[in-house]
Design a protein around this motif. Structure first.
Motif, PDB file in Angstrom:
ATOM      1  N   GLU A  68       0.839  -1.206   0.000  1.00 52.43           N
ATOM      2  CA  GLU A  68       0.000   0.000   0.000  1.00 52.43           C
ATOM      3  C   GLU A  68       0.870   1.252   0.000  1.00 52.43           C
ATOM      4  O   GLU A  68       0.604   2.210  -0.724  1.00 52.43           O
ATOM      5  N   ASP A  69       1.921   1.213   0.840  1.00 48.70           N
ATOM      6  CA  ASP A  69       2.824   2.362   0.903  1.00 48.70           C
ATOM      7  C   ASP A  69       3.475   2.604  -0.449  1.00 48.70           C
ATOM      8  O   ASP A  69       3.528   3.735  -0.943  1.00 48.70           O
ATOM      9  N   GLU A  70       3.966   1.534  -1.054  1.00 47.49           N
ATOM     10  CA  GLU A  70       4.676   1.683  -2.324  1.00 47.49           C
ATOM     11  C   GLU A  70       3.738   2.208  -3.412  1.00 47.49           C
ATOM     12  O   GLU A  70       4.111   3.073  -4.208  1.00 47.49           O
ATOM     13  N   ALA A  71       2.506   1.686  -3.403  1.00 46.14           N
ATOM     14  CA  ALA A  71       1.529   2.129  -4.403  1.00 46.14           C
ATOM     15  C   ALA A  71       1.227   3.614  -4.238  1.00 46.14           C
ATOM     16  O   ALA A  71       1.179   4.369  -5.219  1.00 46.14           O
ATOM     17  N   ASP A  72       1.025   4.055  -2.991  1.00 45.02           N
ATOM     18  CA  ASP A  72       0.716   5.463  -2.758  1.00 45.02           C
ATOM     19  C   ASP A  72       1.911   6.352  -3.109  1.00 45.02           C
ATOM     20  O   ASP A  72       1.736   7.441  -3.667  1.00 45.02           O
ATOM     21  N   VAL A  73       3.109   5.908  -2.774  1.00 41.33           N
ATOM     22  CA  VAL A  73       4.303   6.687  -3.104  1.00 41.33           C
ATOM     23  C   VAL A  73       4.420   6.855  -4.617  1.00 41.33           C
ATOM     24  O   VAL A  73       4.681   7.949  -5.118  1.00 41.33           O
ATOM     25  N   ASP A  74       4.198   5.764  -5.344  1.00 44.93           N
ATOM     26  CA  ASP A  74       4.286   5.838  -6.813  1.00 44.93           C
ATOM     27  C   ASP A  74       3.255   6.813  -7.369  1.00 44.93           C
ATOM     28  O   ASP A  74       3.545   7.581  -8.295  1.00 44.93           O
ATOM     29  N   LYS A  75       2.046   6.787  -6.807  1.00 48.33           N
ATOM     30  CA  LYS A  75       1.003   7.709  -7.288  1.00 48.33           C
ATOM     31  C   LYS A  75       1.381   9.155  -7.016  1.00 48.33           C
ATOM     32  O   LYS A  75       1.199  10.033  -7.877  1.00 48.33           O
ATOM     33  N   VAL A  76       1.913   9.409  -5.812  1.00 51.00           N
ATOM     34  CA  VAL A  76       2.289  10.785  -5.459  1.00 51.00           C
ATOM     35  C   VAL A  76       3.399  11.268  -6.386  1.00 51.00           C
ATOM     36  O   VAL A  76       3.366  12.387  -6.887  1.00 51.00           O
ATOM     37  N   LEU A  77       4.381  10.408  -6.623  1.00 52.60           N
ATOM     38  CA  LEU A  77       5.499  10.803  -7.486  1.00 52.60           C
ATOM     39  C   LEU A  77       5.038  11.002  -8.931  1.00 52.60           C
ATOM     40  O   LEU A  77       5.670  11.742  -9.694  1.00 52.60           O
ATOM     41  N   ALA A  78       3.929  10.340  -9.285  1.00 56.23           N
ATOM     42  CA  ALA A  78       3.390  10.520 -10.638  1.00 56.23           C
ATOM     43  C   ALA A  78       2.551  11.783 -10.734  1.00 56.23           C
ATOM     44  O   ALA A  78       2.098  12.152 -11.831  1.00 56.23           O
ATOM     45  N   GLY A  79       2.313  12.462  -9.587  1.00 55.48           N
ATOM     46  CA  GLY A  79       1.584  13.721  -9.627  1.00 55.48           C
ATOM     47  C   GLY A  79       0.272  13.733  -8.878  1.00 55.48           C
ATOM     48  O   GLY A  79      -0.383  14.779  -8.792  1.00 55.48           O
ATOM     49  N   ASP A  80      -0.153  12.590  -8.328  1.00 55.93           N
ATOM     50  CA  ASP A  80      -1.429  12.526  -7.624  1.00 55.93           C
ATOM     51  C   ASP A  80      -1.197  12.819  -6.140  1.00 55.93           C
ATOM     52  O   ASP A  80      -0.984  11.906  -5.340  1.00 55.93           O
ATOM     53  N   THR A  81      -1.254  14.120  -5.774  1.00 53.03           N
ATOM     54  CA  THR A  81      -0.960  14.536  -4.405  1.00 53.03           C
ATOM     55  C   THR A  81      -1.935  13.922  -3.406  1.00 53.03           C
ATOM     56  O   THR A  81      -1.566  13.622  -2.268  1.00 53.03           O
ATOM     57  N   SER A  82      -3.178  13.728  -3.805  1.00 50.63           N
ATOM     58  CA  SER A  82      -4.192  13.226  -2.866  1.00 50.63           C
ATOM     59  C   SER A  82      -3.867  11.809  -2.384  1.00 50.63           C
ATOM     60  O   SER A  82      -4.345  11.388  -1.335  1.00 50.63           O
ATOM     61  N   ALA A  83      -3.029  11.089  -3.138  1.00 48.70           N
ATOM     62  CA  ALA A  83      -2.657   9.737  -2.696  1.00 48.70           C
ATOM     63  C   ALA A  83      -1.835   9.771  -1.414  1.00 48.70           C
ATOM     64  O   ALA A  83      -1.743   8.775  -0.699  1.00 48.70           O
ATOM     65  N   PHE A  84      -1.241  10.906  -1.089  1.00 46.92           N
ATOM     66  CA  PHE A  84      -0.447  11.022   0.139  1.00 46.92           C
ATOM     67  C   PHE A  84      -1.327  10.888   1.378  1.00 46.92           C
ATOM     68  O   PHE A  84      -0.848  10.559   2.465  1.00 46.92           O
ATOM     69  N   GLU A  85      -2.648  11.130   1.190  1.00 46.06           N
ATOM     70  CA  GLU A  85      -3.540  11.028   2.349  1.00 46.06           C
ATOM     71  C   GLU A  85      -3.549   9.604   2.917  1.00 46.06           C
ATOM     72  O   GLU A  85      -3.671   9.408   4.123  1.00 46.06           O
ATOM     73  N   GLY A  86      -3.417   8.619   2.046  1.00 44.20           N
ATOM     74  CA  GLY A  86      -3.358   7.247   2.531  1.00 44.20           C
ATOM     75  C   GLY A  86      -2.159   7.027   3.447  1.00 44.20           C
ATOM     76  O   GLY A  86      -2.251   6.372   4.488  1.00 44.20           O
ATOM     77  N   ILE A  87      -1.039   7.624   3.074  1.00 43.59           N
ATOM     78  CA  ILE A  87       0.177   7.507   3.894  1.00 43.59           C
ATOM     79  C   ILE A  87      -0.049   8.199   5.234  1.00 43.59           C
ATOM     80  O   ILE A  87       0.314   7.677   6.302  1.00 43.59           O
ATOM     81  N   VAL A  88      -0.692   9.369   5.191  1.00 45.69           N
ATOM     82  CA  VAL A  88      -0.943  10.115   6.436  1.00 45.69           C
ATOM     83  C   VAL A  88      -1.833   9.306   7.371  1.00 45.69           C
ATOM     84  O   VAL A  88      -1.557   9.170   8.561  1.00 45.69           O
ATOM     85  N   ARG A  89      -2.904   8.751   6.821  1.00 43.17           N
ATOM     86  CA  ARG A  89      -3.852   7.995   7.667  1.00 43.17           C
ATOM     87  C   ARG A  89      -3.195   6.758   8.268  1.00 43.17           C
ATOM     88  O   ARG A  89      -3.438   6.409   9.409  1.00 43.17           O
TER      89      ARG A  89
END
Lengths: 125, 187
Positions: free
Chosen positions: B5-26
């Motif tokens: 889950e962490d890796e998936a969210d990191v990849d999304k954030v690095l691709a430009g999807d800032t909202s995916a960082f919320e998963g990491i925060v939660r």
């Protein structure tokens, strides 16, 4: 008190729960960070030639100044130098004497030292 | 929490999807806030520090090399930031000599109220020299796991073990002195 008791106390600390608005607050900061444009890069391609020429000029003027000051016979030394070089150096020496070169150098060194010290305190990492 | 889950969210954030960082925060807000609380002992400040840690993680997300777990990288980043924050604005801790005497004058350590004893121990940890305090905080935060604490501190395990040993000895000596003093003052 024995170590087992210390371990028991320090290992059994209750967890605290994040406040209800924490995630929203973090994401607000993250979005603000993402929306901030990146800093403008320093124009090195333009700056390097200018810095190089200015540095070479300063070194040349300083060298001529030192040669003239240290020369036992400034007149003969000066005559070996071209009139334009002499004028540049004379002008530089006059300016340096007028403003106190020694104090200028000391002030510059103090400024650099203060800046480095301040940066190390502000950003210890 | 899974590494995937962490890796998936990191990849999304690095691709430009800032909202995916919320998963990491939660997923990581509780551990980061609790780690910060153990350093500063103040709930509000702990949340501020945790927010700074998340911001720093967001800025440096591309530096996570994926050879270590995301939690390892995140905890090391957070621990480093918390230690810097405490150097910048230290925690106000009451010296042991100024802590109020026990209500019952004839007490020994066996009779200390449990809550009072815990507060005494935690104050004593906060008053330790920084290098021992930080090692002890992270050791107990990581459920007494030396390798994890060492990774968070970015120190060799041997160094962490030595600091833990010395820190606990200092802590025990401080607590014995204070409890003996309280007993003598009461009698």
């Amino acid at each position: 008190m024995n170590l087992e008791e210390i371990d028991r106390i320090l290992g059994s600390e209750e967890s605290i729960v994040a406040s209800s608005g924490f995630t929203a607050s973090v994401m607000h900061a993250i979005r603000a960070e993402a929306d901030t444009p990146p800093p403008i890069a320093f124009p090195w391609r333009r700056a390097v030639p200018v810095i190089t020429v200015a540095g070479a000029l300063i070194v040349a003027v300083l060298t001529l100044t030192i040669v003239l000051i240290l020369s036992p016979n400034p007149a003969s030394t000066a005559s070996a130098v071209s009139p334009s070089q002499t004028a540049a150096v004379t002008g530089f020496v006059r300016i340096a004497e007028h403003f106190g070169t020694g104090w200028l150098g000391f002030a510059s060194a103090m400024t650099v030292a203060t800046l480095v010290f301040g940066l190390r305190i502000a950003f210890p990492e | 929490m899974t590494p995937a889950e962490d890796e998936a969210d990191v990849d999304k954030v690095l691709a430009g999807d800032t909202s995916a960082f919320e998963g990491i925060v939660r997923r990581w807000q509780a551990p980061l806030i609790n780690m910060a609380y153990r350093f500063c002992r103040d709930r509000g400040r702990a949340e501020d520090m945790a927010q700074q840690a998340f911001l720093k993680a967001f800025r440096g997300l591309a530096q996570w090399r994926k050879d270590a777990a995301f939690s390892t990288w995140l905890f090391a980043l957070a621990a480093n930031l918390y230690r810097s924050e405490l150097r910048r604005i230290p925690v106000f801790s009451v010296p042991l000599e100024q802590i109020a005497e026990p209500r019952d004058p004839g007490r020994t350590d066996a009779n200390f109220d449990a809550e009072e004893l815990e507060r005494l121990v935690r104050n004593a940890v906060a008053s330790l020299p920084r290098k021992y305090r930080d090692a002890m905080i992270l050791f107990y935060f990581q459920e007494m796991d030396v390798p994890s604490a060492a990774r968070s501190l970015r120190l060799p395990e041997g160094t962490v073990k030595a600091r833990l040993f010395r820190g606990r000895e200092l802590l025990r000596a401080k607590l014995e002195v204070d409890m003996t003093r309280s007993f003598k003052d009461a009698t």
